[in-house]
Scaffold this motif. Sequence first.
Motif, mmCIF file in Angstrom:
data_model
loop_
_atom_site.group_PDB
_atom_site.id
_atom_site.type_symbol
_atom_site.label_atom_id
_atom_site.label_comp_id
_atom_site.label_asym_id
_atom_site.label_seq_id
_atom_site.Cartn_x
_atom_site.Cartn_y
_atom_site.Cartn_z
ATOM 1 N N ILE A 40 -14.864 35.650 11.572
ATOM 2 C CA ILE A 40 -14.759 36.383 12.833
ATOM 3 C C ILE A 40 -16.115 36.415 13.545
ATOM 4 C CG2 ILE A 40 -14.427 38.693 13.812
ATOM 5 C CD1 ILE A 40 -12.148 39.028 11.713
ATOM 6 N N LYS A 41 -17.168 36.651 12.797
ATOM 7 C CA LYS A 41 -18.511 36.661 13.392
ATOM 8 C C LYS A 41 -18.827 35.297 13.989
ATOM 9 C CE LYS A 41 -23.358 37.437 12.265
ATOM 10 N NZ LYS A 41 -24.321 37.779 11.205
ATOM 11 N N TYR A 42 -18.520 34.232 13.267
ATOM 12 C CA TYR A 42 -18.760 32.885 13.781
ATOM 13 C C TYR A 42 -17.976 32.659 15.075
ATOM 14 C CZ TYR A 42 -18.462 27.892 14.442
ATOM 15 O OH TYR A 42 -18.498 26.645 15.003
ATOM 16 N N ILE A 43 -16.704 33.011 15.077
ATOM 17 C CA ILE A 43 -15.856 32.815 16.256
ATOM 18 C C ILE A 43 -16.431 33.577 17.450
ATOM 19 C CG2 ILE A 43 -13.595 33.329 17.267
ATOM 20 C CD1 ILE A 43 -12.420 32.833 14.404
ATOM 21 N N PHE A 44 -16.765 34.844 17.255
ATOM 22 C CA PHE A 44 -17.274 35.661 18.355
ATOM 23 C C PHE A 44 -18.620 35.145 18.863
ATOM 24 C CE2 PHE A 44 -14.789 39.750 17.072
ATOM 25 C CZ PHE A 44 -13.635 39.204 17.616
ATOM 26 N N VAL A 45 -19.535 34.832 17.967
ATOM 27 C CA VAL A 45 -20.854 34.348 18.389
ATOM 28 C C VAL A 45 -20.716 33.015 19.123
ATOM 29 C CG1 VAL A 45 -23.086 33.481 17.546
ATOM 30 C CG2 VAL A 45 -22.160 35.628 16.656
ATOM 31 N N HIS A 46 -19.885 32.134 18.600
ATOM 32 C CA HIS A 46 -19.671 30.829 19.245
ATOM 33 C C HIS A 46 -19.105 31.024 20.657
ATOM 34 C CE1 HIS A 46 -18.729 26.604 19.732
ATOM 35 N NE2 HIS A 46 -17.512 26.972 20.130
ATOM 36 N N GLU A 47 -18.098 31.847 20.784
ATOM 37 C CA GLU A 47 -17.489 32.076 22.098
ATOM 38 C C GLU A 47 -18.459 32.752 23.064
ATOM 39 O OE1 GLU A 47 -14.632 31.001 23.470
ATOM 40 O OE2 GLU A 47 -14.395 29.869 21.632
ATOM 41 N N LEU A 48 -19.211 33.713 22.588
ATOM 42 C CA LEU A 48 -20.180 34.395 23.452
ATOM 43 C C LEU A 48 -21.276 33.445 23.929
ATOM 44 C CD1 LEU A 48 -20.439 37.788 21.553
ATOM 45 C CD2 LEU A 48 -19.540 37.467 23.881
ATOM 46 N N ASN A 49 -21.638 32.467 23.086
ATOM 47 C CA ASN A 49 -22.677 31.499 23.453
ATOM 48 C C ASN A 49 -22.172 30.378 24.345
ATOM 49 O OD1 ASN A 49 -24.841 32.726 22.145
ATOM 50 N ND2 ASN A 49 -24.377 31.734 20.207
ATOM 51 N N THR A 50 -20.883 30.070 24.289
ATOM 52 C CA THR A 50 -20.367 28.915 25.035
ATOM 53 C C THR A 50 -19.487 29.288 26.221
ATOM 54 O OG1 THR A 50 -18.458 28.705 23.545
ATOM 55 C CG2 THR A 50 -20.442 27.405 23.009
ATOM 56 N N PHE A 59 -10.407 40.492 22.166
ATOM 57 C CA PHE A 59 -10.115 39.885 20.867
ATOM 58 C C PHE A 59 -10.510 40.755 19.684
ATOM 59 C CE2 PHE A 59 -10.159 36.350 23.776
ATOM 60 C CZ PHE A 59 -9.046 35.634 23.381
ATOM 61 N N ALA A 60 -11.361 41.722 19.880
ATOM 62 C CA ALA A 60 -11.800 42.593 18.777
ATOM 63 C C ALA A 60 -10.725 43.659 18.535
ATOM 64 C CB ALA A 60 -13.147 43.217 19.093
ATOM 65 N N THR A 61 -9.591 43.196 18.037
ATOM 66 C CA THR A 61 -8.453 44.077 17.797
ATOM 67 C C THR A 61 -7.985 43.938 16.358
ATOM 68 O OG1 THR A 61 -6.816 42.410 18.396
ATOM 69 C CG2 THR A 61 -7.681 43.796 20.194
ATOM 70 N N GLN A 62 -7.250 44.913 15.916
ATOM 71 C CA GLN A 62 -6.702 44.870 14.557
ATOM 72 C C GLN A 62 -5.814 43.640 14.374
ATOM 73 O OE1 GLN A 62 -4.279 48.252 13.503
ATOM 74 N NE2 GLN A 62 -4.514 47.869 11.334
#
Length: 77
Positions: A40-50, A59-62
Amino acid sequence: QIITVKSSVKGIGWKDEYVDTLKKLVYDVNSIITHTFSLIKYIFVHELNTNENFELEEFATQGFYREVFLSLLDYKR
């Protein structure tokens, strides 16, 4: 109602023949949870950077966390 008890495994009455199985279960669940949050951290960081329009709150949902967790298991609906 959920009750939390702080005790050793033997202190709560687990039979000796099940202790190794319990330890393996705890290890496996911890490993899956650790990998879930790493992915999840990888997905979020990647999306925030690109993607400057990425809506993290959307997306930060249960449900999203559940889907990532289940994707790491051999889970069939």
